[in-house]
Design a protein around this motif. Structure first.
Motif, PDB file in Angstrom:
ATOM      1  N   PRO A 103     -14.982 -14.616 -37.596  1.00  0.00           N
ATOM      2  CA  PRO A 103     -14.693 -13.412 -36.795  1.00  0.00           C
ATOM      3  C   PRO A 103     -15.784 -12.349 -36.910  1.00  0.00           C
ATOM      4  O   PRO A 103     -16.104 -11.675 -35.920  1.00  0.00           O
ATOM      5  N   MET A 104     -16.365 -12.198 -38.099  1.00  0.00           N
ATOM      6  CA  MET A 104     -17.424 -11.210 -38.272  1.00  0.00           C
ATOM      7  C   MET A 104     -18.650 -11.587 -37.447  1.00  0.00           C
ATOM      8  O   MET A 104     -19.188 -10.765 -36.690  1.00  0.00           O
ATOM      9  N   ARG A 105     -19.086 -12.826 -37.576  1.00  0.00           N
ATOM     10  CA  ARG A 105     -20.299 -13.255 -36.864  1.00  0.00           C
ATOM     11  C   ARG A 105     -20.091 -13.241 -35.358  1.00  0.00           C
ATOM     12  O   ARG A 105     -20.970 -12.816 -34.595  1.00  0.00           O
ATOM     13  N   THR A 106     -18.919 -13.689 -34.916  1.00  0.00           N
ATOM     14  CA  THR A 106     -18.614 -13.678 -33.487  1.00  0.00           C
ATOM     15  C   THR A 106     -18.576 -12.250 -32.954  1.00  0.00           C
ATOM     16  O   THR A 106     -19.066 -11.967 -31.855  1.00  0.00           O
ATOM     17  N   GLY A 107     -18.009 -11.340 -33.734  1.00  0.00           N
ATOM     18  CA  GLY A 107     -17.923  -9.947 -33.315  1.00  0.00           C
ATOM     19  C   GLY A 107     -19.276  -9.273 -33.219  1.00  0.00           C
ATOM     20  O   GLY A 107     -19.543  -8.517 -32.276  1.00  0.00           O
ATOM     21  N   LEU A 108     -20.138  -9.535 -34.177  1.00  0.00           N
ATOM     22  CA  LEU A 108     -21.485  -8.958 -34.133  1.00  0.00           C
ATOM     23  C   LEU A 108     -22.254  -9.480 -32.925  1.00  0.00           C
ATOM     24  O   LEU A 108     -23.002  -8.735 -32.277  1.00  0.00           O
ATOM     25  N   ALA A 141      -7.468   0.830 -28.829  1.00  0.00           N
ATOM     26  CA  ALA A 141      -6.863  -0.392 -28.315  1.00  0.00           C
ATOM     27  C   ALA A 141      -6.003  -0.147 -27.077  1.00  0.00           C
ATOM     28  O   ALA A 141      -6.016  -0.945 -26.132  1.00  0.00           O
ATOM     29  N   ASP A 142      -5.263   0.952 -27.056  1.00  0.00           N
ATOM     30  CA  ASP A 142      -4.348   1.191 -25.940  1.00  0.00           C
ATOM     31  C   ASP A 142      -5.073   1.642 -24.680  1.00  0.00           C
ATOM     32  O   ASP A 142      -4.473   1.696 -23.601  1.00  0.00           O
ATOM     33  N   GLN A 143      -6.367   1.957 -24.791  1.00  0.00           N
ATOM     34  CA  GLN A 143      -7.129   2.388 -23.623  1.00  0.00           C
ATOM     35  C   GLN A 143      -8.145   1.337 -23.171  1.00  0.00           C
ATOM     36  O   GLN A 143      -8.780   1.492 -22.129  1.00  0.00           O
ATOM     37  N   ALA A 144      -8.298   0.282 -23.938  1.00  0.00           N
ATOM     38  CA  ALA A 144      -9.325  -0.714 -23.650  1.00  0.00           C
ATOM     39  C   ALA A 144      -8.928  -1.635 -22.497  1.00  0.00           C
ATOM     40  O   ALA A 144      -7.750  -1.964 -22.324  1.00  0.00           O
ATOM     41  N   VAL A 152     -12.412  -4.938 -29.276  1.00  0.00           N
ATOM     42  CA  VAL A 152     -11.365  -4.140 -29.924  1.00  0.00           C
ATOM     43  C   VAL A 152     -10.937  -4.790 -31.230  1.00  0.00           C
ATOM     44  O   VAL A 152     -10.828  -4.121 -32.271  1.00  0.00           O
ATOM     45  N   GLU A 153     -10.692  -6.090 -31.192  1.00  0.00           N
ATOM     46  CA  GLU A 153     -10.243  -6.812 -32.382  1.00  0.00           C
ATOM     47  C   GLU A 153     -11.315  -6.800 -33.459  1.00  0.00           C
ATOM     48  O   GLU A 153     -11.025  -6.589 -34.645  1.00  0.00           O
ATOM     49  N   PHE A 154     -12.557  -7.027 -33.057  1.00  0.00           N
ATOM     50  CA  PHE A 154     -13.653  -7.015 -34.025  1.00  0.00           C
ATOM     51  C   PHE A 154     -13.822  -5.636 -34.642  1.00  0.00           C
ATOM     52  O   PHE A 154     -13.933  -5.490 -35.867  1.00  0.00           O
ATOM     53  N   PHE A 155     -13.821  -4.609 -33.811  1.00  0.00           N
ATOM     54  CA  PHE A 155     -14.045  -3.259 -34.317  1.00  0.00           C
ATOM     55  C   PHE A 155     -12.954  -2.845 -35.289  1.00  0.00           C
ATOM     56  O   PHE A 155     -13.230  -2.202 -36.310  1.00  0.00           O
TER      57      PHE A 155
END
Length: 210
Positions: A103-108, A141-144, A152-155
């Motif tokens: 998840p970290m690598r995918t998010g970056l 998250a509620d505005q994305a 959003v999930e990564f951040f």
């Protein structure tokens, strides 16, 4: 309100119920590892310049440092996330908990792709206002929009880990003016105003034990 408008103390309140932050702070091994990194930073006035990340690549490392400092920037009260060696803490976490790696690598990668597609530059090399525009789209998250959900999930994960590392460090403790971990030479009991607020007395407590 955007991420740039939020103080670190506001972030503490927002993260109070974050399970990941609670878990990481509670983990003794994690706390010791982040403490060692922070102690090194305090001793030299900066994180170890010779530190070599075990997980993050040479391209990812500047991105991690940049994002961490956007989440917890330096202010007039204390240092930034990188001052507290939070990136070093994150690198430790990737090794200690391998399930976090993908998840970290995918998010970056997602973050860098967004920056390149929108501004034709890597995230770490983009001007501050362009980087902030990306974070504005994923920090709430509620505005994305649906297309921003991976970001959003990564951040959210990255923010929680950054907060855990910062407030587990000595710099973070001092930022909160934390008074624990100190030997008491004497103890006069719970202050009377606190007892009154709870509606109890020491006599009540003795009676309960009898």
């Amino acid at each position: 309100m955007t991420p740039r408008d939020i103080s670190r103390r506001r972030v503490v309140a927002l993260l109070a119920a974050a399970p990941l932050a609670q878990f990481a702070i509670a983990c003794g091994g994690v706390e010791r590892a982040s403490q060692q990194a922070a102690d090194s930073a305090l001793a030299s006035g900066a994180p170890d310049p010779n530190f070599k990340p075990a997980f993050f690549t040479a391209d990812e490392w500047p991105q991690v440092r940049t994002l961490a400092d956007m989440i917890i920037p330096k202010d007039d009260h204390s240092g930034s996330a990188t001052d507290a060696a939070v990136p070093e803490f994150l690198d430790f976490m990737m090794g200690a908990y391998p399930y976090m790696q993908e998840p970290m690598r995918t998010g970056l990668t997602w973050l860098n792709t967004q920056s390149r597609e929108r501004f034709s530059v890597a995230f770490a090399d983009a001007p501050a206002d362009q980087r902030a525009k990306i974070l504005d789209d994923i920090a709430w998250a509620d505005q994305a929009t649906e297309s921003m959900k991976p970001g959003v999930e990564f951040f959210a994960r990255f923010r929680d880990l950054t907060a855990s590392g910062f407030w587990s460090s000595r710099i973070g403790w001092e930022d909160l003016e934390y008074q624990g971990n100190r030997a008491l030479t004497s103890w006069d009991g719970c202050p009377q105003p606190a007892l009154a607020k709870m509606g109890v007395t020491y006599n009540d407590r003795v009676s309960e034990r009898s």
